[in-house]
Design a protein around this motif. Structure first.
Motif, PDB file in Angstrom:
ATOM      1  N   PRO A   1     -52.852  64.559  97.321  1.00 56.86           N
ATOM      2  CA  PRO A   1     -51.568  64.333  98.005  1.00 56.86           C
ATOM      3  C   PRO A   1     -51.667  64.702  99.473  1.00 56.86           C
ATOM      4  O   PRO A   1     -52.454  65.572  99.857  1.00 56.86           O
ATOM      5  N   GLY A   2     -50.853  64.053 100.303  1.00 56.87           N
ATOM      6  CA  GLY A   2     -50.896  64.337 101.732  1.00 56.87           C
ATOM      7  C   GLY A   2     -52.124  63.719 102.360  1.00 56.87           C
ATOM      8  O   GLY A   2     -52.395  62.524 102.213  1.00 56.87           O
ATOM      9  N   MET A   3     -52.926  64.529 103.016  1.00 54.81           N
ATOM     10  CA  MET A   3     -54.155  64.061 103.660  1.00 54.81           C
ATOM     11  C   MET A   3     -55.211  63.775 102.598  1.00 54.81           C
ATOM     12  O   MET A   3     -55.623  64.673 101.871  1.00 54.81           O
ATOM     13  N   ASP A   4     -55.647  62.513 102.485  1.00 54.74           N
ATOM     14  CA  ASP A   4     -56.618  62.190 101.437  1.00 54.74           C
ATOM     15  C   ASP A   4     -58.041  62.504 101.883  1.00 54.74           C
ATOM     16  O   ASP A   4     -58.294  62.888 103.028  1.00 54.74           O
ATOM     17  N   GLY A   5     -58.971  62.350 100.952  1.00 56.31           N
ATOM     18  CA  GLY A   5     -60.350  62.697 101.225  1.00 56.31           C
ATOM     19  C   GLY A   5     -60.978  61.888 102.342  1.00 56.31           C
ATOM     20  O   GLY A   5     -61.829  62.397 103.082  1.00 56.31           O
ATOM     21  N   PHE A   6     -60.570  60.635 102.477  1.00 56.35           N
ATOM     22  CA  PHE A   6     -61.122  59.800 103.545  1.00 56.35           C
ATOM     23  C   PHE A   6     -60.788  60.381 104.921  1.00 56.35           C
ATOM     24  O   PHE A   6     -61.647  60.451 105.801  1.00 56.35           O
TER      25      PHE A   6
END
Length: 229
Positions: free
Chosen positions: A63-68
């Motif tokens: 959630p929020g800032m994704d891994g990419f």
């Protein structure tokens, strides 16, 4: 699993699933790594600055800032390796991660032994001075000198034979398909025939005096496996 003599390697685990974090944290600590965890992107960015890990194992779907986005930010400023995890086996996701600077990609669920092998590969590539000798039964692998000894005798190997035997020995006990071997030893862009693997396996067997194929085993329809204690 073959264990290298590694000291001081720090790993940051980033995943929003507590059970996965705990499982990986315990397993990697038992292997001798120093491990911290984060469950969201902002915490991960902060911990990277404080902890300065050598490797970040990073889940894509959070959630929020994704891994990419986390990968993109880290690769801009930090000297570290990123192994991305995803629950989706989609080529587009893998390509996107690699284009953003990810060094490797694994699809959940995965075996812990395979993750260890990927971590070892990243350490060899990014931090070779921290990589000591690897001992796997009768094999002794010195990656700094690019030498492999078998029963205390240094083998005369071509560069490709060295990489192939090292990959198989480090993954002792695991079945390695021809496709996997081609990918890891010859590279993503190899356009030749799969039977090149058979040619090099035959050469290694000759140099190891493995006439009965007891050391390098062929599993028909599956691939090859080295079995050493």
């Amino acid at each position: 699993m073959v264990l290298p003599q590694l000291k001081g390697i720090k790993i940051l685990l980033v995943d929003d699933e507590p059970n996965i974090l705990r499982f990986l944290e315990i397993g990697l600590q038992n292997e001798g790594f120093e491990v911290l965890t984060a469950q969201d992107g902002l915490s991960a960015i902060t911990l990277v600055k404080q902890f300065q890990p050598h490797i970040v194992i990073l889940d894509v779907m959070m959630p929020g800032m994704d891994g990419f986005e986390i990968c993109r930010m880290l690769k801009k400023t930090e000297n570290l390796a990123v192994i991305m995890l995803t629950a989706k086996e989609e080529v587009e996701d893998r390509v996107k991660g690699l284009n953003l600077g990810a060094d490797d990609y694994m699809v959940k669920p995965f075996s812990f032994d395979e993750l260890l092998a990927r971590i070892h590969a990243r350490i060899r590539n990014h931090f070779p001075n921290m990589w000591g000798e690897v001992v796997a039964g009768p094999f002794r692998i010195d990656d700094r000198r690019k030498e492999i000894s078998y029963e205390d005798k240094v083998l005369e190997l071509s560069p490709t034979e060295y990489e192939l035997l090292k990959f198989m020995a480090i993954n002792n006990g695991l079945v390695l398909s021809k496709a996997m071997i081609l990918d890891k030893v010859w590279g993503y862009d190899f356009n030749g025939e799969e039977n090149i693997v058979e040619v090099y396996i035959r050469s290694l067997r000759e140099k190891l005096n493995d006439r009965e194929h007891r050391l390098i085993r062929t599993l028909r329809g599956s691939g090859y496996r080295i079995d050493v204690q």
